[in-house]
Design an enzyme around this catalytic site. Sequence first.
Site, short mmCIF file in Angstrom:
data_model
loop_
_atom_site.label_atom_id
_atom_site.label_comp_id
_atom_site.label_asym_id
_atom_site.label_seq_id
_atom_site.Cartn_x
_atom_site.Cartn_y
_atom_site.Cartn_z
N GLY A 82 3.89 70.58 -41.37
CA GLY A 82 4.80 70.04 -42.52
C GLY A 82 4.01 69.17 -43.56
O GLY A 82 3.06 68.90 -43.68
N SER A 83 5.00 68.27 -43.76
CA SER A 83 4.67 67.36 -45.26
C SER A 83 3.60 66.37 -45.01
O SER A 83 3.11 65.85 -45.88
CB SER A 83 5.88 66.47 -45.49
OG SER A 83 7.16 67.47 -45.90
N ALA A 84 3.13 66.20 -43.81
CA ALA A 84 2.18 65.16 -43.44
C ALA A 84 0.83 65.42 -44.03
O ALA A 84 -0.17 64.82 -44.49
CB ALA A 84 1.85 65.26 -41.87
#
Length: 675
Positions: free
Chosen positions: A381-383
């Site tokens: 995800g956004s990490a």
Amino acid sequence: MADANRKNRQAPHWGKFLNRLNVILIAVFAMFAVLILRLTYIQLVEGDMFTHLVQKTDTNVARVGVPRGFIVDRNGEKLVDNEGLQAISYTRGQDVSAEDMARTADNLAKYIDVDADNLTDRDKQDYFAAKNIDRLTERLSDEEKSLSDDDIYEAQIDKIEAEDLDFSDQEMEAAAIFKKMNAAYAFTPTFIKNEEVTSTEVALVSEHSDELPGVAAGMDWRRVYPKDHLLRSVLGNVTTSEEGLPAEMADYYLAKGYARNDRVGNSYLELEYEDSLRGSKAINETEVNQNGEVVRQEQTYAGEMGDTLVLTIDSKLQEKLEKFAEEYLQNRSAPSNNQIYIVLTNPNNGEVLAMVGKQRNEDGEIVDNALGTISSSFVMGSAVKGATVAAGFHYDIIGTDQDNVMTDQPMNFAGTPTKASWWYTYNRDSEPVQLDEKMALARSSNVYMIKLAMAIGGITDYYDGMSLMNLDPSTPEKLRAVYQQFGLGVPTGIDLQNESAGINGGIPDNPGNSLDLSFGQFDTYTPMALNQYVSTIANGGKRIAPHVMKEIRQGQDDYQNGSVVYDSQPKILNTVQISNEELAAIQEGFYDQVNADYGLGHSAFEGFNIPVAGKSGTAEAGEGIENVTWVGYAPYENPEVAVSIAIPGVEISGQSTNVQEMSREVLDMYFNQED
């Protein structure tokens, strides 16, 4: 007259006979005289030499394994130790018969107790045959007696009847002892019993040594783990003396001077550093008489224990984090969420300070899976958005000397679902937001990343309902080329086996999936790769291989005073291909994510005593299921620790997992350990 003539005719013949007899007698006498003289010469002149030959013994040298080296953490706390054990061993002579070994086994069974539960019928048959080979031969037919040696033995075994194997308890133990003796290699000490040997057994064996040729009481060792299950999957295992050399590597080890029953590392650190841990073997001399019996055993060199491996791991921190992870799975996770991974490293040199993996198995038991940090991969995800912003800089889509503001709003493409940032999911009436690259990281904008990917793929304008068919098919590979500079999608280079590089989804059929890649929704990465990625951001753009080996010290009981024979140095794999100013913009975006009022992590870290930079992420992992992640480092200005957390399988409804708050707890354990 006739009689006289007859006598005259016989006289010459009789004389010839007497002459021949005299010659024979003289010859016999001469031969006896020579024989007597020869015997006298042998007795008087060469008697000592032949006496020496009769009494001559052969001396054979055997090399015996010594305790392996220790494995300790960065502070000298032992993770793997050796425990001394009393032991009973047997050294087989060159030509010792099975009958002799069976006799020794019978005697030894009087003085020690051994486990005979695992004896097979064939084991008992071999023992019976060793003691009764003549009886079995009598049972053979004439045709069977003419078989070859191998075949005749099998025929003898076939003649053993069920009642022959009706052993007493002591005979069963003798059969178990014989089994180990019979499998022993000549002049290689083999342990008959090396667990729970009593002092009484040692005394009895020593007292009756004259009836136990080749048997000796001594010491053995076994691996013990003072920290119990801490990092057990990473530390690895050692074979037992019964297992000996792994079959697939036996030739390799034999060529290096190992014996077949030597214990060797068979996984991870124990295997990886076998040459250092094994030590220098002791040398035993075994003297054997003309009958092949062992008459003397003496150790001429005590050997030297293996070297000590000093790990980069902080075991106290590791213990706290493992307890934290176990508590999470016990009290805060849902059935679908049965794993958690936490990695802490020094971003400046790649030292792994802690690598935690916990997993709940089918029985509900929480087990160690630290290796999952390098072998299990997930959509993160956004990490990973920091790498997407780096791609924007790398391909000159944005720059530090230009206006990087873009409009964040829901995006509708032909043939693909609406793509939007997370806040649109919670408020569909949200107004469009103007963001630059730093605010896009702080607020975790999906749309900003999508527009960067579109521009990399050749599409700079967006309109509602547009087609993505003109998106350059090489867009995913262009993104991955930059991601890999940070360690995403490639091996990290860690000094452990079986590392996964994650899963590359290839070129997607639907161009919309190329855009999903830009915010961490397509390819998979390991928790260790996620940590290498954020470490590269933290240290100014150097991708450094993580490592768990700090140094190797010369083997001795007081290992801390042993000289250093190996000292690990940072291994820089590459430097990211963006400028320092561009990397600084990514760092500022991570800082704002935690510290700015609009940052997603602001409330979780408010009041924390160390300045932190970080980035959280969520990724869809199924209907109603998501993976939650966090990466970060601290202190912001002079980073000394980088953190990655991956919690796969979180239920969106019915489970509260605030990864921002969890990351604060993890950093608190690192910076405020005394508290």
